[in-house]
Write a protein that holds these residues in place. Structure first.
Motif, mmCIF file in Angstrom:
data_model
loop_
_atom_site.group_PDB
_atom_site.id
_atom_site.type_symbol
_atom_site.label_atom_id
_atom_site.label_comp_id
_atom_site.label_asym_id
_atom_site.label_seq_id
_atom_site.Cartn_x
_atom_site.Cartn_y
_atom_site.Cartn_z
ATOM 1 N N TRP A 219 -7.994 -3.521 4.807
ATOM 2 C CA TRP A 219 -9.237 -4.297 4.758
ATOM 3 C C TRP A 219 -10.304 -3.624 5.610
ATOM 4 N N ILE A 220 -9.935 -3.185 6.811
ATOM 5 C CA ILE A 220 -10.895 -2.514 7.694
ATOM 6 C C ILE A 220 -11.421 -1.249 7.025
ATOM 7 N N ALA A 221 -10.501 -0.466 6.445
ATOM 8 C CA ALA A 221 -10.924 0.771 5.787
ATOM 9 C C ALA A 221 -11.866 0.490 4.628
ATOM 10 N N HIS A 222 -11.533 -0.509 3.819
ATOM 11 C CA HIS A 222 -12.326 -0.850 2.637
ATOM 12 C C HIS A 222 -13.724 -1.332 3.024
ATOM 13 N N TYR A 223 -13.777 -2.344 3.883
ATOM 14 C CA TYR A 223 -15.047 -3.027 4.159
ATOM 15 C C TYR A 223 -15.841 -2.467 5.335
ATOM 16 N N GLN A 224 -15.162 -1.888 6.303
ATOM 17 C CA GLN A 224 -15.869 -1.425 7.494
ATOM 18 C C GLN A 224 -16.011 0.089 7.563
ATOM 19 N N VAL A 225 -15.326 0.807 6.692
ATOM 20 C CA VAL A 225 -15.469 2.261 6.652
ATOM 21 C C VAL A 225 -16.079 2.701 5.319
ATOM 22 N N VAL A 226 -15.416 2.382 4.208
ATOM 23 C CA VAL A 226 -15.844 2.910 2.903
ATOM 24 C C VAL A 226 -17.161 2.301 2.431
ATOM 25 N N LEU A 227 -17.296 0.978 2.454
ATOM 26 C CA LEU A 227 -18.527 0.358 1.958
ATOM 27 C C LEU A 227 -19.765 0.797 2.749
ATOM 28 N N PRO A 228 -19.690 0.913 4.080
ATOM 29 C CA PRO A 228 -20.859 1.452 4.798
ATOM 30 C C PRO A 228 -21.214 2.872 4.371
ATOM 31 N N PHE A 229 -20.213 3.707 4.091
ATOM 32 C CA PHE A 229 -20.500 5.052 3.588
ATOM 33 C C PHE A 229 -21.220 4.984 2.244
ATOM 34 N N ILE A 230 -20.778 4.074 1.389
ATOM 35 C CA ILE A 230 -21.421 3.920 0.079
ATOM 36 C C ILE A 230 -22.881 3.505 0.247
ATOM 37 N N LYS A 231 -23.143 2.596 1.161
ATOM 38 C CA LYS A 231 -24.519 2.150 1.417
ATOM 39 C C LYS A 231 -25.401 3.296 1.899
ATOM 40 N N GLN A 232 -24.782 4.284 2.529
ATOM 41 C CA GLN A 232 -25.525 5.456 3.000
ATOM 42 C C GLN A 232 -25.665 6.521 1.908
ATOM 43 N N GLY A 233 -25.107 6.232 0.714
ATOM 44 C CA GLY A 233 -25.267 7.151 -0.405
ATOM 45 C C GLY A 233 -24.060 8.005 -0.733
ATOM 46 N N ALA A 234 -22.923 7.760 -0.089
ATOM 47 C CA ALA A 234 -21.731 8.563 -0.367
ATOM 48 C C ALA A 234 -21.229 8.300 -1.784
ATOM 49 N N PRO A 235 -20.831 9.342 -2.513
ATOM 50 C CA PRO A 235 -20.409 9.202 -3.936
ATOM 51 C C PRO A 235 -18.957 8.743 -4.062
ATOM 52 N N ILE A 236 -18.702 7.513 -3.672
ATOM 53 C CA ILE A 236 -17.327 7.002 -3.627
ATOM 54 C C ILE A 236 -17.102 5.961 -4.718
ATOM 55 N N ILE A 237 -15.924 6.018 -5.331
ATOM 56 C CA ILE A 237 -15.439 5.001 -6.263
ATOM 57 C C ILE A 237 -14.140 4.461 -5.685
ATOM 58 N N LEU A 238 -13.988 3.140 -5.647
ATOM 59 C CA LEU A 238 -12.776 2.536 -5.119
ATOM 60 C C LEU A 238 -11.869 2.076 -6.249
ATOM 61 N N VAL A 239 -10.580 2.319 -6.101
ATOM 62 C CA VAL A 239 -9.593 1.731 -7.002
ATOM 63 C C VAL A 239 -8.667 0.859 -6.160
ATOM 64 N N MET A 240 -8.241 -0.269 -6.744
ATOM 65 C CA MET A 240 -7.488 -1.261 -5.991
ATOM 66 C C MET A 240 -6.201 -1.624 -6.732
ATOM 67 N N PRO A 241 -5.135 -0.847 -6.532
ATOM 68 C CA PRO A 241 -3.867 -1.171 -7.189
ATOM 69 C C PRO A 241 -3.305 -2.509 -6.698
ATOM 70 N N SER A 242 -2.557 -3.168 -7.568
ATOM 71 C CA SER A 242 -1.858 -4.385 -7.160
ATOM 72 C C SER A 242 -0.443 -3.989 -6.736
ATOM 73 N N ALA A 243 0.557 -4.801 -7.016
ATOM 74 C CA ALA A 243 1.923 -4.523 -6.559
ATOM 75 C C ALA A 243 2.561 -3.459 -7.451
ATOM 76 N N VAL A 244 2.538 -2.227 -6.972
ATOM 77 C CA VAL A 244 3.040 -1.097 -7.760
ATOM 78 C C VAL A 244 4.560 -1.010 -7.615
ATOM 79 N N PHE A 245 5.247 -0.810 -8.734
ATOM 80 C CA PHE A 245 6.679 -0.575 -8.659
ATOM 81 C C PHE A 245 7.025 0.692 -9.436
ATOM 82 N N CYS A 246 8.098 1.339 -9.025
ATOM 83 C CA CYS A 246 8.535 2.576 -9.655
ATOM 84 C C CYS A 246 9.902 2.938 -9.088
ATOM 85 N N PRO A 247 10.536 3.968 -9.616
ATOM 86 C CA PRO A 247 11.890 4.292 -9.168
ATOM 87 C C PRO A 247 12.015 4.682 -7.699
ATOM 88 N N ASN A 248 11.101 5.495 -7.183
ATOM 89 C CA ASN A 248 11.352 6.143 -5.902
ATOM 90 C C ASN A 248 10.383 5.749 -4.794
#
Length: 330
Positions: free
Chosen positions: A145-174
């Motif tokens: 949450w801190i990284a998303h809202y207090q680090v990444v979003l402020p960078f975006i407001k300053q013009g950083a070319p960032i796209i966020l993806v938000m996976p849910s509960a990922v499952f896989c073999p390993n």
């Protein structure tokens, strides 16, 4: 997209992302800390880069000239003893990656957040506009949450070319999640009880999430977030599918979350002094009864994102796990 820099390439999402990028003909430079990690990403077809997200200087040269940076790396552990390490990787590491990418002029950054930043949605199916108010049951959720809202979003407001993806509960073999630990117990006939059967997640197979990252880089809008979710199922419903897919008996007893959650303060105290397994930690108990559910309608609409039926992903997972288990018994 001709050249990509990937962090977290030794993890279950990152390794699949590298494989899919290589299959598309993209040249991949993959960050790894250890010799084993370097060998793993090299075996996937990428150019290994020795370094760490906590060391900006180790990434700079390899990022230069890349079309996109996929920052997938994060530390996911259950238990309070990992708090300082997770803050260093999940918060400071994000800042280091973004600042380094901006310094060398990378035109696009895809950052892997999580629907965990929504916290307990209390039965509501969240979308990208959902805002969590309150505490988090785990350090992982809080640091993300801190990284998303207090680090990444402020960078975006300053013009950083960032796209966020938000996976849910990922499952896989390993993977090394608590859910995967329970799957292994299921195959060994050591899961007679389903704890917190009402705990609910949006379950999604790892390859669909990895593909979602690439779609975000290709079709996503700068500054936007995209949930990469799957099928909404309670833990009880999910585990019943395990039996159907694996052929092994389902647990015979289901325990409501409330009966387990009352013990979390004691478990949290014990894990400070004893090497408790993740499934018995105070944080694991606090998660029981919560809902981590979200919709990927925006990603489906704007990116062309799709996720496979949960049974299909479970078959792939249990076929792999059974093969590993059978080999270990030889």
């Amino acid at each position: 997209m001709k050249t990509a820099f990937v962090t977290g390439g030794t993890g279950f999402i990152g390794s699949r992302l590298i494989a899919l990028l290589i299959a598309r003909g993209v040249q991949v430079r993959a960050l790894a800390r250890s010799q084993a990690g370097l060998e793993k990403v090299k075996a996937l077809g990428s150019t290994p880069v020795q370094g760490d997200v906590t060391d900006p200087g180790s990434m700079k040269a390899a990022m230069r000239g890349c079309d996109v940076v996929f920052h997938v790396a994060s530390m996911y552990e259950i238990g309070l003893r990992y708090k300082k390490q997770m803050e260093k990787v999940n918060v400071d590491g994000v800042r280091n990656v973004i600042e380094t990418a901006l310094e060398v002029g990378v035109p696009k950054i895809v950052f892997t957040s999580t629907v965990g930043v929504f916290g307990d949605t209390k039965g509501q199916i969240a979308d990208e506009t959902f805002e969590h108010k309150g505490n988090f049951p785990t350090v992982y959720e809080r640091t993300k949450w801190i990284a998303h809202y207090q680090v990444v979003l402020p960078f975006i407001k300053q013009g950083a070319p960032i796209i966020l993806v938000m996976p849910s509960a990922v499952f896989c073999p390993n993977d090394h999640s608590t859910i995967n630990d329970l799957m292994k117990l299921h195959l060994r006939g050591r899961l007679p009880v389903v704890p917190g059967k009402d705990t609910t997640f949006s379950h999604v197979y790892v390859d669909d999430v990895a593909e979602g990252h690439i779609l975000a880089a290709e079709n996503g809008r700068i500054g936007e977030a995209y949930v990469l979710a799957g099928t909404v199922l309670s833990l009880g419903e999910f585990i019943k599918l395990w039996s159907k897919v694996s052929g092994y008996p389902a647990p015979v007893l289901e325990i409501p979350s409330a009966l387990v959650r009352i013990w979390w303060p004691l478990l949290a105290l014990l894990e400070r002094v004893l090497p408790m397994p993740a499934v018995l930690s105070g944080e694991a108990a606090r998660v029981l009864g919560t809902t981590w559910i979200a919709t990927s309608a925006k990603a489906q609409r704007e990116l062309g994102y799709r996720f496979r039926p949960v049974e299909e992903g479970l078959k792939l997972t249990f076929d792999w796990l059974k093969n590993q288990y059978n080999q270990s018994q030889r």
